[in-house]
Structure formats: C-alpha cells, structure tokens
Design a protein around this motif. Structure first.
Motif, PDB file in Angstrom:
ATOM      1  N   ALA A  62      45.449  31.393  43.458  1.00 56.63           N
ATOM      2  CA  ALA A  62      44.572  30.501  42.701  1.00 56.63           C
ATOM      3  C   ALA A  62      45.297  30.132  41.421  1.00 56.63           C
ATOM      4  O   ALA A  62      46.123  30.905  40.927  1.00 56.63           O
ATOM      5  CB  ALA A  62      43.247  31.184  42.375  1.00 56.63           C
ATOM      6  N   HIS A  63      45.000  28.949  40.886  1.00 54.44           N
ATOM      7  CA  HIS A  63      45.598  28.506  39.619  1.00 54.44           C
ATOM      8  C   HIS A  63      47.123  28.657  39.640  1.00 54.44           C
ATOM      9  O   HIS A  63      47.726  29.147  38.677  1.00 54.44           O
ATOM     10  CB  HIS A  63      45.021  29.304  38.440  1.00 54.44           C
ATOM     11  N   ALA A  64      47.747  28.304  40.737  1.00 53.78           N
ATOM     12  CA  ALA A  64      49.210  28.340  40.877  1.00 53.78           C
ATOM     13  C   ALA A  64      49.812  29.731  40.698  1.00 53.78           C
ATOM     14  O   ALA A  64      50.959  29.887  40.285  1.00 53.78           O
ATOM     15  CB  ALA A  64      49.871  27.342  39.916  1.00 53.78           C
TER      16      ALA A  64
ATOM     17  N   GLY B  29      32.314  32.250  38.676  1.00 61.83           N
ATOM     18  CA  GLY B  29      31.809  30.900  38.395  1.00 61.83           C
ATOM     19  C   GLY B  29      32.864  29.819  38.501  1.00 61.83           C
ATOM     20  O   GLY B  29      32.581  28.648  38.268  1.00 61.83           O
ATOM     21  N   CYS B  30      34.091  30.197  38.852  1.00 58.81           N
ATOM     22  CA  CYS B  30      35.193  29.224  38.863  1.00 58.81           C
ATOM     23  C   CYS B  30      35.291  28.526  40.215  1.00 58.81           C
ATOM     24  O   CYS B  30      35.338  29.190  41.251  1.00 58.81           O
ATOM     25  CB  CYS B  30      36.508  29.943  38.561  1.00 58.81           C
ATOM     26  N   VAL B  31      35.339  27.202  40.183  1.00 61.52           N
ATOM     27  CA  VAL B  31      35.396  26.446  41.442  1.00 61.52           C
ATOM     28  C   VAL B  31      36.783  26.507  42.081  1.00 61.52           C
ATOM     29  O   VAL B  31      36.946  26.208  43.261  1.00 61.52           O
ATOM     30  CB  VAL B  31      35.000  24.963  41.227  1.00 61.52           C
ATOM     31  N   ASP B  32      37.795  26.898  41.303  1.00 61.89           N
ATOM     32  CA  ASP B  32      39.167  26.931  41.841  1.00 61.89           C
ATOM     33  C   ASP B  32      39.537  28.258  42.490  1.00 61.89           C
ATOM     34  O   ASP B  32      40.577  28.360  43.144  1.00 61.89           O
ATOM     35  CB  ASP B  32      40.168  26.632  40.718  1.00 61.89           C
ATOM     36  N   CYS B  33      38.725  29.281  42.265  1.00 56.93           N
ATOM     37  CA  CYS B  33      39.041  30.596  42.823  1.00 56.93           C
ATOM     38  C   CYS B  33      38.296  30.788  44.143  1.00 56.93           C
ATOM     39  O   CYS B  33      37.122  31.174  44.156  1.00 56.93           O
ATOM     40  CB  CYS B  33      38.664  31.693  41.826  1.00 56.93           C
TER      41      CYS B  33
END
Ligand SMILES: [Zn+2]
Length: 215
Positions: free
Chosen positions: A46-48, A163-167
C-alpha cells in the motif's frame, strides 16, 4: 475527510517503511522495553511500500519483548489472538477449526474440553502458524513509554489505517479466509478500530519523536 485520512496513512506508511525491519529471528536487544509494533506481510503493499497488516502493543510495563515472543514463537494460540486468527484462516474449511476456537486457558475449560481436543492436530497447527509467521511476516517497533499513551496510539493507528481507502488486502491475502468481516477488510485486528484517526501533523510528530529517541 477520507482524502485527508489517506494522506495521514500514506505518511504513516512512508515512515514505517523506513524503520529497521525485524523478522522472527530478531535479537532481544533490538526491542525497546515499551512500545508499539507494526506488522508487514509478504505480498501485501500500500502507498508504494509494504502495507501495515497489524498494529499491536502490550499492557504491562516492560513487556513488549515478551508479548512479541508470545505472538511469534510460543505455540499457544490462547495467549495470542494474532496466532489464533492466523490459525483460523489456515484451517478455514477444516472441521478442526471448532477445536482450535476453544479457549483452553482456564482450569475449568481445560477440564471441560479434556478429551475433546485432538492435541496432535493442535500441535501441528501451532507449528504451521509459527512457520507462516517466520516465512511471511516482518515487523518494526518503536518506543512508547506510557501505558495509556501506548493504548491510545495503538487505537489511533488502527483507526487511521482502517479508514484509509488506499489500504486494501491483495486478492490472495490469507486474512480474506477469516470469518470476521473486519479482518477481511485488511487488518489482523478485530478490536480498537473505532479510535480517533491521526492527522498528518500527528504522524509527523510521531516520526520526529521516535527519531529523536534513537541513540
Ligand atoms: Zn493507507
């Protein structure tokens, strides 16, 4: 709101990915007396960078190393909910799952379930959990001295990631086999995701604080 939350989570991941990685063969000297650990898992990103798949800490003072030992090595699922969750997913459709779910900690339960647990199979599953952890997981630790500070921060870290949409979990993540929806969403944690998420400033402060404490 969700955009801002993802920004804090991205910063959190960027920082966590810079911390020294430990695996099951860590040495005790690498673990602070009191603190929080973050777990990474092979194949999860996630997040690179590597995705945080679990956040954990300890209640009693000076118990971080002991707690990690219980999770990583001690073949006793009833002392580590993390091991129990991993075992549940490894067993998924196996009927032994019912026995794995028994909590044999108390004397009363030991008597109650005596003769109802296949001890040989239990040992075998414990060994598979230890093997999975050793082969697939890495973790980072950082010091947090106060008990309330640790427990609050653990909750906030969980809320930030949850709550993170990228994880998101990868399609092959083991946790997807868990019966609990909250785990299938991506974290090996069931409780404590309802805390106050961290702001970008909070994450920056955390990174500075722990950097300043390093020798
Ligand atoms: Zn995230």
């Amino acid at each position: 709101m969700s955009g801002a939350m993802s920004e804090a989570c991205e910063l959190l991941h960027r920082w966590a990915n810079t911390l020294p990685r430990l695996n099951a063969s860590y040495s005790a000297g690498e673990i602070p007396s009191n603190g929080i650990y973050l777990v990474f898992e092979k194949g999860e990103s996630a997040h690179a960078g590597s995705r945080i798949v679990r956040v954990g800490t300890h209640r009693g003072n000076n118990r971080l190393a002991k707690r990690l030992h219980e999770h990583l090595f001690k073949p006793n699922k009833d002392r580590s909910i993390f091991r129990k969750h991993i075992g549940r997913c490894l067993l998924a459709d196996d009927p032994f799952l019912e026995q794995w779910n028994f909590d044999l900690t108390s004397r009363a339960n030991k008597l109650k379930y005596a003769g109802h647990v296949d001890i040989g199979r239990q040992k075998e599953v414990e060994a598979r959990v230890t093997q999975y952890i050793g082969e697939r997981l890495e973790f980072v630790v950082f010091p947090v001295e106060g008990k309330h500070e640790r427990l609050d921060l653990e909750k906030s870290l969980l809320a930030t990631i949850h709550g993170c949409v990228d994880c998101c979990p990868s399609p092959t993540w083991l946790g997807l086999r868990h019966q609990t929806k909250i785990i299938r969403e991506g974290l090996w944690n069931v409780q404590g995701v309802g805390g106050q998420p961290l702001s970008v400033l909070d994450v920056q402060a955390l990174a500075c604080l722990t950097a300043a404490r390093e020798p």
